[in-house]
Design a protein around this motif. Sequence first.
Motif, PDB file in Angstrom:
ATOM      1  N   UNK A   1      62.227  -8.674 -30.441  1.00 43.59           N
ATOM      2  CA  UNK A   1      63.349  -9.368 -29.789  1.00 43.59           C
ATOM      3  C   UNK A   1      64.587  -9.333 -30.685  1.00 43.59           C
ATOM      4  N   UNK A   2      64.368  -9.473 -31.994  1.00 37.76           N
ATOM      5  CA  UNK A   2      65.487  -9.551 -32.936  1.00 37.76           C
ATOM      6  C   UNK A   2      66.077  -8.188 -33.268  1.00 37.76           C
ATOM      7  N   UNK A   3      65.203  -7.173 -33.422  1.00 38.43           N
ATOM      8  CA  UNK A   3      65.666  -5.872 -33.922  1.00 38.43           C
ATOM      9  C   UNK A   3      65.446  -4.716 -32.956  1.00 38.43           C
ATOM     10  N   UNK A   4      64.893  -5.005 -31.765  1.00 36.48           N
ATOM     11  CA  UNK A   4      64.622  -3.935 -30.795  1.00 36.48           C
ATOM     12  C   UNK A   4      65.884  -3.268 -30.272  1.00 36.48           C
TER      13      UNK A   4
ATOM     14  N   UNK B   1      68.307  -5.486 -28.424  1.00 35.50           N
ATOM     15  CA  UNK B   1      68.874  -6.654 -29.116  1.00 35.50           C
ATOM     16  C   UNK B   1      70.277  -6.326 -29.615  1.00 35.50           C
ATOM     17  N   UNK B   2      71.109  -7.351 -29.873  1.00 37.79           N
ATOM     18  CA  UNK B   2      72.462  -7.089 -30.408  1.00 37.79           C
ATOM     19  C   UNK B   2      72.426  -6.268 -31.702  1.00 37.79           C
ATOM     20  N   UNK B   3      71.476  -6.588 -32.595  1.00 40.19           N
ATOM     21  CA  UNK B   3      71.389  -5.829 -33.851  1.00 40.19           C
ATOM     22  C   UNK B   3      70.974  -4.389 -33.578  1.00 40.19           C
TER      23      UNK B   3
ATOM     24  N   UNK C   1      67.606   3.598 -35.402  1.00 41.81           N
ATOM     25  CA  UNK C   1      66.701   2.654 -34.749  1.00 41.81           C
ATOM     26  C   UNK C   1      65.749   2.085 -35.794  1.00 41.81           C
ATOM     27  N   UNK C   2      65.332   0.844 -35.569  1.00 36.28           N
ATOM     28  CA  UNK C   2      64.363   0.216 -36.477  1.00 36.28           C
ATOM     29  C   UNK C   2      62.960   0.280 -35.905  1.00 36.28           C
ATOM     30  N   UNK C   3      62.826  -0.027 -34.613  1.00 38.97           N
ATOM     31  CA  UNK C   3      61.489  -0.008 -34.017  1.00 38.97           C
ATOM     32  C   UNK C   3      60.986   1.424 -33.895  1.00 38.97           C
ATOM     33  N   UNK C   4      59.674   1.566 -34.006  1.00 38.07           N
ATOM     34  CA  UNK C   4      58.996   2.865 -33.948  1.00 38.07           C
ATOM     35  C   UNK C   4      59.469   3.829 -35.029  1.00 38.07           C
ATOM     36  N   UNK C   5      59.785   3.265 -36.196  1.00 37.60           N
ATOM     37  CA  UNK C   5      60.163   4.065 -37.365  1.00 37.60           C
ATOM     38  C   UNK C   5      59.452   3.479 -38.592  1.00 37.60           C
TER      39      UNK C   5
END
Length: 223
Positions: A66-69, A72-74, A85-89
């Motif tokens: 929710x925070x970094x997906x 999300x704003x971030x 991207x942060x998720x799936x990395x």
Amino acid sequence: MGTLNLFPLYLSFRVATTATVIGIIIGLPIAYLLSKGNGKIIDFIDTLTNLPVVLPPTVLGYYILILLGRQSPIGIFLEKHFNTMIVFTPTGAIIAATIVSIPFLIKSSKASFIEINKDYLNAARLLGRSEINIFFTIVIPIAWRGILAGVTMTFVRALGDFGTTLMVSGSIPGKTMTMPIAIYDALQVGNKELANLLVFVMTCIAIIVLFTINWLERKMKRG
């Protein structure tokens, strides 16, 4: 018997090492702050730092998504301005491992900081030493055993994290698949021999790490 792909092992060590370093940089100042302060704000911060220990990994992973997906704003900001991207990395795996493991370092270090005789700190202040100087030359040397125990637990916890890492970074072979996820993947496809081999490797690594840390601690105690 399945062949042993060493990439999950490499990635697990990379994630655990980076998470531990980040945990030291962030966790030690927080632990020191919590050991010195009191009141509702300190209690609230203390509660927040312990939440990852009691929350289910899926809930923790959901919060991170929710925070970094990407929605999300971030996540939108990072993808738009930095094409990142942060998720799936692997970065997502490091963030997940840091969040689940840092409470162990904070809790252990905080307990050591509280046990320090305040007379040492007050004497240093009377001699004109700054708080930063006191922290690095008095607090850390006195509390090193508790810090070392916290660092050990942080590394081992980050090395073995499964649920939160899977939620945040997924299970992409050759990219985000850590050892715990590789074990789960091997079981899912019915490759029990490979799963047994990976479990054996992980168990040996955990024993070696704990044995080495305990040996170093005993050696340092003897001077």
